[in-house]
Design a protein around this motif. Structure first.
Motif, PDB file in Angstrom:
ATOM      1  N   LEU A 181      36.378 -32.633   2.954  1.00 20.79           N
ATOM      2  CA  LEU A 181      34.997 -32.205   2.725  1.00 20.79           C
ATOM      3  C   LEU A 181      34.298 -33.072   1.687  1.00 20.79           C
ATOM      4  N   LEU A 182      34.913 -33.255   0.534  1.00 24.94           N
ATOM      5  CA  LEU A 182      34.258 -33.995  -0.549  1.00 24.94           C
ATOM      6  C   LEU A 182      33.978 -35.437  -0.146  1.00 24.94           C
ATOM      7  N   GLY A 183      34.955 -36.112   0.437  1.00 29.26           N
ATOM      8  CA  GLY A 183      34.755 -37.497   0.853  1.00 29.26           C
ATOM      9  C   GLY A 183      33.670 -37.643   1.899  1.00 29.26           C
ATOM     10  N   ILE A 184      33.602 -36.679   2.812  1.00 25.56           N
ATOM     11  CA  ILE A 184      32.552 -36.688   3.841  1.00 25.56           C
ATOM     12  C   ILE A 184      31.182 -36.549   3.195  1.00 25.56           C
ATOM     13  N   VAL A 185      31.044 -35.585   2.278  1.00 22.15           N
ATOM     14  CA  VAL A 185      29.752 -35.347   1.630  1.00 22.15           C
ATOM     15  C   VAL A 185      29.341 -36.552   0.793  1.00 22.15           C
ATOM     16  N   VAL A 186      30.281 -37.151   0.095  1.00 26.85           N
ATOM     17  CA  VAL A 186      29.960 -38.342  -0.699  1.00 26.85           C
ATOM     18  C   VAL A 186      29.453 -39.465   0.200  1.00 26.85           C
ATOM     19  N   THR A 187      30.076 -39.656   1.340  1.00 28.44           N
ATOM     20  CA  THR A 187      29.629 -40.702   2.267  1.00 28.44           C
ATOM     21  C   THR A 187      28.223 -40.415   2.771  1.00 28.44           C
ATOM     22  N   LEU A 188      27.937 -39.159   3.075  1.00 25.79           N
ATOM     23  CA  LEU A 188      26.594 -38.787   3.540  1.00 25.79           C
ATOM     24  C   LEU A 188      25.558 -38.950   2.428  1.00 25.79           C
ATOM     25  N   LEU A 189      25.904 -38.497   1.226  1.00 24.85           N
ATOM     26  CA  LEU A 189      24.964 -38.623   0.103  1.00 24.85           C
ATOM     27  C   LEU A 189      24.752 -40.076  -0.289  1.00 24.85           C
ATOM     28  N   GLY A 190      25.748 -40.911  -0.020  1.00 25.34           N
ATOM     29  CA  GLY A 190      25.651 -42.315  -0.399  1.00 25.34           C
ATOM     30  C   GLY A 190      25.034 -43.206   0.653  1.00 25.34           C
ATOM     31  N   LYS A 191      24.459 -42.591   1.686  1.00 26.44           N
ATOM     32  CA  LYS A 191      23.823 -43.394   2.721  1.00 26.44           C
ATOM     33  C   LYS A 191      22.687 -44.204   2.121  1.00 26.44           C
ATOM     34  N   GLY A 192      22.754 -45.500   2.308  1.00 23.36           N
ATOM     35  CA  GLY A 192      21.746 -46.390   1.743  1.00 23.36           C
ATOM     36  C   GLY A 192      20.900 -47.048   2.807  1.00 23.36           C
ATOM     37  N   PHE A 193      20.615 -48.295   2.605  1.00 28.18           N
ATOM     38  CA  PHE A 193      19.718 -49.037   3.485  1.00 28.18           C
ATOM     39  C   PHE A 193      20.247 -50.450   3.617  1.00 28.18           C
ATOM     40  N   PHE A 194      19.678 -51.202   4.508  1.00 23.21           N
ATOM     41  CA  PHE A 194      20.088 -52.590   4.713  1.00 23.21           C
ATOM     42  C   PHE A 194      19.117 -53.521   3.992  1.00 23.21           C
ATOM     43  N   VAL A 195      19.666 -54.443   3.211  1.00 24.72           N
ATOM     44  CA  VAL A 195      18.871 -55.449   2.534  1.00 24.72           C
ATOM     45  C   VAL A 195      19.025 -56.765   3.293  1.00 24.72           C
ATOM     46  N   VAL A 196      17.923 -57.316   3.708  1.00 21.38           N
ATOM     47  CA  VAL A 196      17.945 -58.557   4.458  1.00 21.38           C
ATOM     48  C   VAL A 196      17.636 -59.705   3.507  1.00 21.38           C
ATOM     49  N   SER A 197      18.594 -60.601   3.339  1.00 22.11           N
ATOM     50  CA  SER A 197      18.378 -61.768   2.501  1.00 22.11           C
ATOM     51  C   SER A 197      18.214 -62.994   3.400  1.00 22.11           C
ATOM     52  N   PHE A 198      18.109 -64.142   2.777  1.00 19.78           N
ATOM     53  CA  PHE A 198      17.896 -65.382   3.543  1.00 19.78           C
ATOM     54  C   PHE A 198      19.054 -65.666   4.489  1.00 19.78           C
ATOM     55  N   LYS A 199      20.279 -65.299   4.080  1.00 19.60           N
ATOM     56  CA  LYS A 199      21.452 -65.668   4.871  1.00 19.60           C
ATOM     57  C   LYS A 199      22.203 -64.483   5.474  1.00 19.60           C
ATOM     58  N   ALA A 200      21.916 -63.255   5.010  1.00 13.81           N
ATOM     59  CA  ALA A 200      22.754 -62.147   5.462  1.00 13.81           C
ATOM     60  C   ALA A 200      22.001 -60.827   5.386  1.00 13.81           C
ATOM     61  N   ILE A 201      22.585 -59.833   6.038  1.00 11.06           N
ATOM     62  CA  ILE A 201      22.109 -58.457   5.953  1.00 11.06           C
ATOM     63  C   ILE A 201      23.151 -57.665   5.167  1.00 11.06           C
ATOM     64  N   TYR A 202      22.732 -56.990   4.115  1.00  9.57           N
ATOM     65  CA  TYR A 202      23.658 -56.295   3.231  1.00  9.57           C
ATOM     66  C   TYR A 202      23.462 -54.792   3.327  1.00  9.57           C
ATOM     67  N   ASN A 203      24.549 -54.069   3.555  1.00  8.84           N
ATOM     68  CA  ASN A 203      24.515 -52.611   3.649  1.00  8.84           C
ATOM     69  C   ASN A 203      24.679 -52.012   2.257  1.00  8.84           C
ATOM     70  N   CYS A 204      23.699 -51.225   1.820  1.00  6.64           N
ATOM     71  CA  CYS A 204      23.713 -50.651   0.472  1.00  6.64           C
ATOM     72  C   CYS A 204      24.261 -49.229   0.423  1.00  6.64           C
ATOM     73  N   SER A 205      24.934 -48.783   1.478  1.00  6.69           N
ATOM     74  CA  SER A 205      25.557 -47.460   1.459  1.00  6.69           C
ATOM     75  C   SER A 205      26.798 -47.468   0.577  1.00  6.69           C
ATOM     76  N   ALA A 206      27.205 -46.281   0.158  1.00  7.53           N
ATOM     77  CA  ALA A 206      28.420 -46.155  -0.642  1.00  7.53           C
ATOM     78  C   ALA A 206      29.634 -46.620   0.153  1.00  7.53           C
ATOM     79  N   ARG A 207      30.639 -47.101  -0.569  1.00  3.73           N
ATOM     80  CA  ARG A 207      31.928 -47.469   0.015  1.00  3.73           C
ATOM     81  C   ARG A 207      32.933 -46.428  -0.486  1.00  3.73           C
ATOM     82  N   VAL A 208      33.439 -45.610   0.432  1.00  6.83           N
ATOM     83  CA  VAL A 208      34.205 -44.425   0.062  1.00  6.83           C
ATOM     84  C   VAL A 208      35.641 -44.550   0.571  1.00  6.83           C
TER      85      VAL A 208
END
Length: 233
Positions: free
Chosen positions: A78-105
Motif C-alpha cells: 500500500l505505502l509504496g503504491i501511494v508514494v508512486t502515485l503521489l510522486g507522479k511528475g512530468f516530462f522535461v524535454v531538453s535539447f537531447k532527451a526527454i526526462y521523467n520527473c516522477s518519483a523513483r520508488v
C-alpha cells in the motif's frame, strides 16, 4: 517482512485482517489490495500504520517528484503504491532527451513476500507509472550490497519495529541507505517497551522527531535524519 504481533480473536479488526481484499482511496485513485492471511499471515494484510503514513504524506503535500524513495518491509505494498502515485511528475524535454520527473520508488521485502507484493503493485499502478516502482528483495543487514549507499531521498517504513532481534540489522540497513540529506519516516504503534528501545537506538545515530500522532489509531510517525538537522521537507 512487514510483520507485527497479532493475536487471534474476533471483532471488526480481525475480520478486516482476514478479508481477502482491502480498498483505500489515495491520490485521487481507488486502490484495491489482495490480502492473504492464510498463506502469508501478517505479512499479507494492511496495518493501520501504513494507512496513517499514506494519509500523512498526502495531507502534508510532501513533494516526492523526482525523488528516490525506498520502502522497507512493504507487505501488501500500500505505502509504496501511494508514494508512486503521489510522486507522479512530468516530462522535461531538453535539447537531447526527454526526462521523467516522477518519483523513483523501490519497494522491498523478504523473498517469500515478493510475488504477492509485485501482484498488488502492478494491479494498482497505471501503465505509465509501473516502470517507476521496482519490487526488490531486501533482508535487513544481509542484502545491502544490492543497494547503493546513501542513494535515497526518503526511507519509509510502516509497522516494521516489532522484533527486538531485528533491531540491529534494521539500524544497520538505515545507516547504509541514508546520506546526510535522507529523510526517514517511520510509522508505528508503540506496543511494547522494546519498541521504545529501538527509538533510543535510532536516536543514538540519528536526530529523531515525532511529526504526527493519529490518536484514533494510536499510530506515531517519526522523522529521522543524520546529525542534528531538523529540515522541512
Amino acid at each position: 517482512m512487514a510483520l507485527v504481533p497479532y493475536e487471534e480473536g474476533g471483532g471488526w479488526a480481525a475480520r478486516q485482517l482476514h478479508s481477502p481484499s482491502a480498498t483505500f482511496h489515495f491520490a485521487s485513485r481507488t486502490i484495491r489490495l489482495q490480502q492473504d492471511w492464510r498463506r502469508l499471515g501478517v505479512a499479507a494484510v494492511v496495518w493501520d500504520a501504513a494507512v496513517v503514513l499514506c494519509a500523512y504524506l498526502e495531507m502534508e503535500g510532501i513533494d516526492l517528484r523526482d525523488r528516490s524513495v525506498i520502502e522497507l518491509g512493504a507487505g501488501t505494498g500500500l505505502l509504496g503504491i501511494v508514494v508512486t502515485l503521489l510522486g507522479k511528475g512530468f516530462f522535461v524535454v531538453s535539447f537531447k532527451a526527454i526526462y521523467n520527473c516522477s518519483a523513483r520508488v523501490t519497494i522491498t521485502d523478504r523473498a517469500a513476500a515478493l510475488e504477492f507484493l509485485e501482484s498488488n503493485v502492478q494491479a494498482n499502478l497505471p501503465p505509465e507509472l509501473r516502470p517507476r516502482a521496482v519490487v526488490k528483495e531486501l533482508t535487513w543487514g544481509k542484502d545491502l550490497d544490492n543497494f547503493p549507499p546513501g542513494a535515497f531521498d526518503f526511507v519509509l517504513g510502516a509497522d516494521i519495529v516489532y522484533l527486538e532481534e531485528t533491531f540491529a540489522e534494521l539500524l544497520q540497513t538505515l545507516e547504509h541507505l541514508c546520506s546526510e540529506q535522507t529523510v526517514i519516516l517511520l510509522s508505528c504503534r508503540i506496543r511494547y517497551e522494546r519498541d521504545l528501545k529501538f527509538l533510543k537506538m535510532l536516536r543514538d545515530r540519528f536526530s529523531v522527531y515525532e511529526v504526527h500522532y493519529d490518536s484514533s489509531k494510536d499510530v506515531h510517525i517519526y522523522k529521522a535524519q543524520r546529525g542534528s538537522r531538523k529540515d522541512d521537507f
